[in-house]
Scaffold this active site. Structure first.
Site, PDB file in Angstrom:
ATOM      1  N   HIS A 147       0.966  -1.247  -0.214  1.00 41.58           N
ATOM      2  CA  HIS A 147       0.023  -0.079  -0.133  1.00 41.58           C
ATOM      3  C   HIS A 147       0.789   1.247   0.115  1.00 41.58           C
ATOM      4  O   HIS A 147       0.669   2.107   1.026  1.00 41.58           O
ATOM      5  CB  HIS A 147      -0.799  -0.101   1.273  1.00 41.58           C
ATOM      6  CG  HIS A 147      -2.037  -0.903   1.056  1.00 41.58           C
ATOM      7  ND1 HIS A 147      -2.906  -1.465   2.358  1.00 41.58           N
ATOM      8  CD2 HIS A 147      -2.761  -1.505   0.050  1.00 41.58           C
ATOM      9  CE1 HIS A 147      -3.787  -2.205   1.741  1.00 41.58           C
ATOM     10  NE2 HIS A 147      -3.773  -2.391   0.519  1.00 41.58           N
TER      11      HIS A 147
ATOM     12  N   HIS B  15     -11.711  -9.903  -5.598  1.00 46.16           N
ATOM     13  CA  HIS B  15     -11.439  -8.342  -5.160  1.00 46.16           C
ATOM     14  C   HIS B  15     -10.700  -7.679  -6.245  1.00 46.16           C
ATOM     15  O   HIS B  15      -9.801  -8.371  -6.850  1.00 46.16           O
ATOM     16  CB  HIS B  15     -10.690  -8.766  -3.907  1.00 46.16           C
ATOM     17  CG  HIS B  15     -10.180  -7.564  -3.198  1.00 46.16           C
ATOM     18  ND1 HIS B  15     -10.771  -6.313  -3.313  1.00 46.16           N
ATOM     19  CD2 HIS B  15      -8.973  -7.440  -2.359  1.00 46.16           C
ATOM     20  CE1 HIS B  15     -10.009  -5.442  -2.435  1.00 46.16           C
ATOM     21  NE2 HIS B  15      -8.902  -5.991  -2.102  1.00 46.16           N
TER      22      HIS B  15
ATOM     23  N   GLU C 277      -8.603  -5.166  -5.887  1.00 47.03           N
ATOM     24  CA  GLU C 277      -7.500  -4.265  -5.405  1.00 47.03           C
ATOM     25  C   GLU C 277      -6.301  -4.926  -6.325  1.00 47.03           C
ATOM     26  O   GLU C 277      -6.240  -6.117  -6.929  1.00 47.03           O
ATOM     27  CB  GLU C 277      -6.860  -4.555  -4.094  1.00 47.03           C
ATOM     28  CG  GLU C 277      -5.965  -3.663  -3.824  1.00 47.03           C
ATOM     29  CD  GLU C 277      -5.952  -3.351  -1.852  1.00 47.03           C
ATOM     30  OE1 GLU C 277      -6.511  -3.908  -1.402  1.00 47.03           O
ATOM     31  OE2 GLU C 277      -5.169  -2.250  -1.676  1.00 47.03           O
TER      32      GLU C 277
ATOM     33  N   ASP D  31      -3.034  -6.011  -6.415  1.00 45.89           N
ATOM     34  CA  ASP D  31      -2.411  -6.913  -5.899  1.00 45.89           C
ATOM     35  C   ASP D  31      -2.726  -8.313  -6.182  1.00 45.89           C
ATOM     36  O   ASP D  31      -2.055  -9.266  -6.296  1.00 45.89           O
ATOM     37  CB  ASP D  31      -1.946  -6.931  -4.500  1.00 45.89           C
ATOM     38  CG  ASP D  31      -3.136  -6.903  -3.439  1.00 45.89           C
ATOM     39  OD1 ASP D  31      -4.199  -6.250  -3.885  1.00 45.89           O
ATOM     40  OD2 ASP D  31      -3.036  -7.437  -2.505  1.00 45.89           O
TER      41      ASP D  31
ATOM     42  N   HIS E 101     -12.038  -6.548   2.482  1.00 51.99           N
ATOM     43  CA  HIS E 101     -11.909  -4.988   3.145  1.00 51.99           C
ATOM     44  C   HIS E 101     -12.403  -3.884   2.110  1.00 51.99           C
ATOM     45  O   HIS E 101     -12.196  -2.774   2.562  1.00 51.99           O
ATOM     46  CB  HIS E 101     -10.741  -4.755   3.819  1.00 51.99           C
ATOM     47  CG  HIS E 101      -9.570  -4.684   2.762  1.00 51.99           C
ATOM     48  ND1 HIS E 101      -8.671  -3.536   2.558  1.00 51.99           N
ATOM     49  CD2 HIS E 101      -9.234  -5.424   1.852  1.00 51.99           C
ATOM     50  CE1 HIS E 101      -7.881  -3.883   1.600  1.00 51.99           C
ATOM     51  NE2 HIS E 101      -8.156  -5.103   1.006  1.00 51.99           N
TER      52      HIS E 101
ATOM     53  N   ASP F  88      -8.267 -11.877   0.667  1.00 48.92           N
ATOM     54  CA  ASP F  88      -7.495 -11.291   1.719  1.00 48.92           C
ATOM     55  C   ASP F  88      -7.821 -11.762   3.035  1.00 48.92           C
ATOM     56  O   ASP F  88      -6.955 -11.945   4.149  1.00 48.92           O
ATOM     57  CB  ASP F  88      -7.768  -9.562   1.690  1.00 48.92           C
ATOM     58  CG  ASP F  88      -7.010  -9.052   0.789  1.00 48.92           C
ATOM     59  OD1 ASP F  88      -6.017  -9.453   0.300  1.00 48.92           O
ATOM     60  OD2 ASP F  88      -7.493  -7.740   0.214  1.00 48.92           O
TER      61      ASP F  88
ATOM     62  N   TYR G  97      -1.823  -8.284  10.010  1.00 51.24           N
ATOM     63  CA  TYR G  97      -2.628  -8.124   8.914  1.00 51.24           C
ATOM     64  C   TYR G  97      -3.909  -7.458   9.488  1.00 51.24           C
ATOM     65  O   TYR G  97      -4.348  -6.587   9.112  1.00 51.24           O
ATOM     66  CB  TYR G  97      -2.708  -9.155   8.299  1.00 51.24           C
ATOM     67  CG  TYR G  97      -3.194  -9.259   6.701  1.00 51.24           C
ATOM     68  CD1 TYR G  97      -2.533  -8.926   5.519  1.00 51.24           C
ATOM     69  CD2 TYR G  97      -4.623  -9.116   6.465  1.00 51.24           C
ATOM     70  CE1 TYR G  97      -2.925  -9.047   4.360  1.00 51.24           C
ATOM     71  CE2 TYR G  97      -5.174  -9.091   5.228  1.00 51.24           C
ATOM     72  CZ  TYR G  97      -4.457  -8.651   4.155  1.00 51.24           C
ATOM     73  OH  TYR G  97      -4.947  -8.378   2.937  1.00 51.24           O
TER      74      TYR G  97
ATOM     75  N   HIS H 244      -3.191 -14.066   0.344  1.00 49.95           N
ATOM     76  CA  HIS H 244      -1.634 -13.839   0.898  1.00 49.95           C
ATOM     77  C   HIS H 244      -1.354 -14.977   1.896  1.00 49.95           C
ATOM     78  O   HIS H 244      -1.999 -15.256   2.863  1.00 49.95           O
ATOM     79  CB  HIS H 244      -1.605 -12.635   1.508  1.00 49.95           C
ATOM     80  CG  HIS H 244      -2.274 -11.320   0.524  1.00 49.95           C
ATOM     81  ND1 HIS H 244      -1.397 -10.939  -0.114  1.00 49.95           N
ATOM     82  CD2 HIS H 244      -2.991 -10.530   0.703  1.00 49.95           C
ATOM     83  CE1 HIS H 244      -1.864  -9.806  -1.027  1.00 49.95           C
ATOM     84  NE2 HIS H 244      -2.987  -9.430  -0.252  1.00 49.95           N
TER      85      HIS H 244
END
Ligand code: FEO
Length: 395
Positions: free
Chosen positions: A23, A79, A81, A83, A145, A164, A192, A225
């Site tokens: 991030h 998701h 995001e 990554d 999230h 996540d 995390y 992850h």
């Protein structure tokens, strides 16, 4: 390199040994990370998620060694995001018409990032996709999230692809939770949660109970992850319930910054005073200007109370204390107590500013804090010890 998880499911992600910040500069990742993507082979072939953009070419090349890309029937993006979706542009160049299953919010986030009109198929909680002997069941996980987050459950194999949730930034050659160092694993899982999921604890609890009420047997949790939870996978689900329930240990964390050691001496004297009154309490001290901010946040997460100190600088507080208070405020910790302290030369506003910030962040102030003028002498340090003793008695 790819790795078999079950006969039908293969890990096709990327271990990022070099990652130290995530991030941008917001989150430290001392033990690297991984971006886990999975290939399901049933009568239909499904790719679950991709990897972060810097590894997009590597990902596509690797995937080609595992399968002819044209054989991929469906892509599921849990998701948006980057990554997890970062390799989509490179992949979709090769298979542009392949349907992408995701939530309506993920269509927005994916279009927002990549500005492409791919073949999106919007799904919502309870929607299913038959892939042969197994089927995929989609469960929206709004604000876990991001608004677009989703979980995907595979029947037959009883695998929850949780993205996540339940993950950790933890690079390891070992893919499974029973093969890695448990202390390291749980530290990274907690870090995390503390740094990313704390604001969403209410959603975490609700979603977990919703999942449990669906009565889906879970044999394996494939996160996006870190490790795959195959040994007692519900251990991390139960741990999340504990953490989401305003978790705290018998710990007090003292966070300070110091210019000429006055505020440091105060921090140490306060700690001595606390320890003298209650030897069972875990007390940890961190200079916010020298210690990793996200590791400090993990300690705050574990604490029932915090003390935050800064010298007064230009009628304000130090850069590092202002920064850590900003993170603390954003995370919205609940059910924690606090107080402020600090040394000063003349105006002395620092302690009051910190107290107000802590109150605004939702902490219950135990008292008005303590200040010491110039460099604390023996009497001032004794007052700090007494202050520490009173503080701990009021927890
Ligand atoms: Fe691992 Fe929210 O991305």
């Amino acid at each position: 390199m790819t790795r078999k998880i079950t006969e039908k499911v293969t890990w096709v992600g990327k271990i990022d040994w070099e990652l130290k910040k995530f991030h941008g500069n917001e989150l430290s990742t001392h033990r690297g990370s991984s971006y886990n993507a999975y290939l399901i082979r049933d009568e239909k072939t499904v790719l679950i998620d991709t990897v972060w953009k810097p590894y997009d070419k590597e990902f596509v090349e690797n995937l080609k060694k595992e399968i002819d890309l044209k054989e991929i029937d469906y892509i599921v993006i849990n998701h948006g995001e980057t990554d997890h979706s970062g390799a989509l542009p490179a992949l979709m160049k090769e298979i542009p018409d392949t349907p992408i299953y995701c939530t309506a919010n993920a269509v927005k986030s994916l279009k927002g990032h990549y500005h492409q009109n791919w073949n999106f198929v919007k799904v919502k909680t309870g929607d299913t996709l038959d892939i042969g002997n197994s089927k995929l069941i989609f469960v929206e996980a709004r604000m876990l999230h991001w608004p677009d987050s989703m979980l995907t459950y595979m029947t037959g194999e009883n695998i929850l692809f949780s993205n996540d949730a339940f993950g950790q930034h933890y690079a390891s050659e070992e893919l499974f939770n029973d093969k890695v160092d448990t202390d390291e694993l749980y530290y990274e899982a907690m870090k995390y949660y503390a740094n990313i999921l704390t604001p969403f604890s209410g959603f975490v609890k609700k979603k977990i109970y919703e999942l449990l009420n669906m009565n889906l047997p879970v044999s394996i949790i494939c996160t996006s992850h870190g490790v795959v939870w195959r040994d007692n996978p519900l251990q991390i689900v139960n741990k999340y319930l504990e953490w989401a329930n305003d978790y705290q240990d018998n710990q007090v964390t003292i966070i300070y910054d110091t210019m000429w050691d006055g505020t440091r001496r105060m921090a140490e004297a306060i700690a001595e005073g606390m320890k003298a009154v209650d030897d069972s309490i875990v007390i940890k001290l961190y200079n916010a200007s020298k210690y990793d901010k996200n590791d400090i946040i993990t300690e705050v997460f574990k604490s029932k109370a915090v003390l935050v100190g800064s010298p007064t600088i230009n009628r304000g507080i130090s850069f590092s204390i202002a920064g850590i208070l900003e993170i603390i405020k954003g995370l919205g910790f609940r059910n924690k107590k606090a107080a402020a302290f600090g040394a000063y030369g003349w105006s002395g506003e620092g302690t009051g500013i910190i107290a107000k910030e802590l109150e605004n962040a939702g902490f219950t102030l135990v008292n008005d804090g303590i200040r010491a003028m110039w460099y604390p002498d023996d009497q001032a340090l004794n007052e700090c010890r007494e202050f520490g003793g009173r503080f701990v008695r009021e927890l």
